[in-house]
Write a protein that holds these residues in place. Structure first.
Motif, PDB file in Angstrom:
ATOM      1  N   THR A  25       0.856  -1.184   0.000  1.00 34.45           N
ATOM      2  CA  THR A  25       0.000   0.000   0.000  1.00 34.45           C
ATOM      3  C   THR A  25       0.896   1.239   0.000  1.00 34.45           C
ATOM      4  OG1 THR A  25      -0.127   0.191   2.405  1.00 34.45           O
ATOM      5  CG2 THR A  25      -1.791  -1.212   1.313  1.00 34.45           C
ATOM      6  N   LYS A  43      -8.992   4.703  -4.012  1.00 40.86           N
ATOM      7  CA  LYS A  43      -9.977   4.082  -3.121  1.00 40.86           C
ATOM      8  C   LYS A  43      -9.335   3.322  -1.959  1.00 40.86           C
ATOM      9  CE  LYS A  43     -13.797   0.789  -3.186  1.00 40.86           C
ATOM     10  NZ  LYS A  43     -14.603  -0.102  -4.004  1.00 40.86           N
ATOM     11  N   ASP A  44      -8.307   2.521  -2.234  1.00 43.92           N
ATOM     12  CA  ASP A  44      -7.750   1.639  -1.201  1.00 43.92           C
ATOM     13  C   ASP A  44      -6.246   1.804  -0.984  1.00 43.92           C
ATOM     14  OD1 ASP A  44      -6.829   0.528  -3.544  1.00 43.92           O
ATOM     15  OD2 ASP A  44      -7.953  -1.332  -3.343  1.00 43.92           O
ATOM     16  N   SER A  45      -5.606   2.710  -1.694  1.00 41.32           N
ATOM     17  CA  SER A  45      -4.160   2.984  -1.580  1.00 41.32           C
ATOM     18  C   SER A  45      -3.278   1.798  -1.939  1.00 41.32           C
ATOM     19  CB  SER A  45      -3.802   3.465  -0.166  1.00 41.32           C
ATOM     20  OG  SER A  45      -4.448   4.676   0.106  1.00 41.32           O
ATOM     21  N   VAL A  46      -3.802   0.817  -2.669  1.00 36.36           N
ATOM     22  CA  VAL A  46      -3.016  -0.341  -3.093  1.00 36.36           C
ATOM     23  C   VAL A  46      -2.150   0.060  -4.282  1.00 36.36           C
ATOM     24  CG1 VAL A  46      -3.123  -2.673  -4.094  1.00 36.36           C
ATOM     25  CG2 VAL A  46      -4.666  -2.036  -2.229  1.00 36.36           C
ATOM     26  N   TYR A  80      -9.608   1.706 -12.683  1.00 39.27           N
ATOM     27  CA  TYR A  80      -9.207   2.254 -11.383  1.00 39.27           C
ATOM     28  C   TYR A  80      -9.059   3.767 -11.456  1.00 39.27           C
ATOM     29  CZ  TYR A  80      -7.754  -2.534 -10.210  1.00 39.27           C
ATOM     30  OH  TYR A  80      -7.719  -3.875  -9.966  1.00 39.27           O
TER      31      TYR A  80
END
Length: 179
Positions: A36, A95-98, A69
């Motif tokens: 992340t 959205k998820d910092s991945v 994305y």
């Protein structure tokens, strides 16, 4: 005796796990484990990376999932080992910092031979890691040539290319895309 065997097994496990997280050569360390954005500063601190603040337009050519994305502004770091400058760009989703993609770039070297040497060194590292020679393709255009090679397993796709002209190689990139 049982403690020695247990210690040996733990060491083998640790080595096996470490080898899937990252691989390295004299040029740089490549991150193979999906991370992340919160992990980036520690990784770069360990690599003596210096953050470069800049706005970057994300290219559809590098990121086919650009329409899938929503990416945040990438984090870019400069690493210097000896006389080799590496720009590392981390592309992660809002959205998820991945981190979905990491790009390792070399194009500000002293001479064309060093760019070719970087490409070849990285190619050998990934050939060994994936236990195959990848899928190599050559493109010849009037003003430049490009060699591109791809390796893939269940977790990661690695794409490496080198660009050159009649004077020799001038840019190489290694791009790691996580599945």
């Amino acid at each position: 005796m049982k403690k020695i065997i247990l210690y040996f097994i733990i060491c083998l496990f640790a080595i096996g796990c470490a080898s899937t997280n990252k691989i390295y050569n004299d040029i740089t360390t490549f991150q193979l484990k999906k991370i992340t954005s919160k992990e980036i500063p520690q990784i770069e601190e360990n690599q003596n990376g210096i953050e470069k603040i800049t706005n970057v337009n994300i290219s559809q050519g590098y990121f086919p999932e650009l329409n899938v994305y929503e990416f945040s502004q990438p984090k870019i770091y400069n690493r210097k080992i000896g006389n080799i400058n590496t720009a590392v760009s981390y592309y992660f989703t809002a959205k998820d910092s991945v981190v979905r993609v990491i790009s390792y770039a070399w194009n500000e070297q002293d001479d064309n031979d060093s760019v070719q040497e970087i490409f070849d060194t990285n190619k050998n590292l990934f050939n060994e890691f994936f236990k195959n020679n990848g899928d190599m393709k050559r493109t010849d255009e009037p003003t430049y040539w490009q060699d591109a090679i791809t390796w893939e397993n269940k977790k990661v796709l690695v794409f490496q290319f080198i660009l050159g002209n009649d004077k020799g190689a001038y840019r190489t990139r290694t791009i790691i895309k996580y599945k």
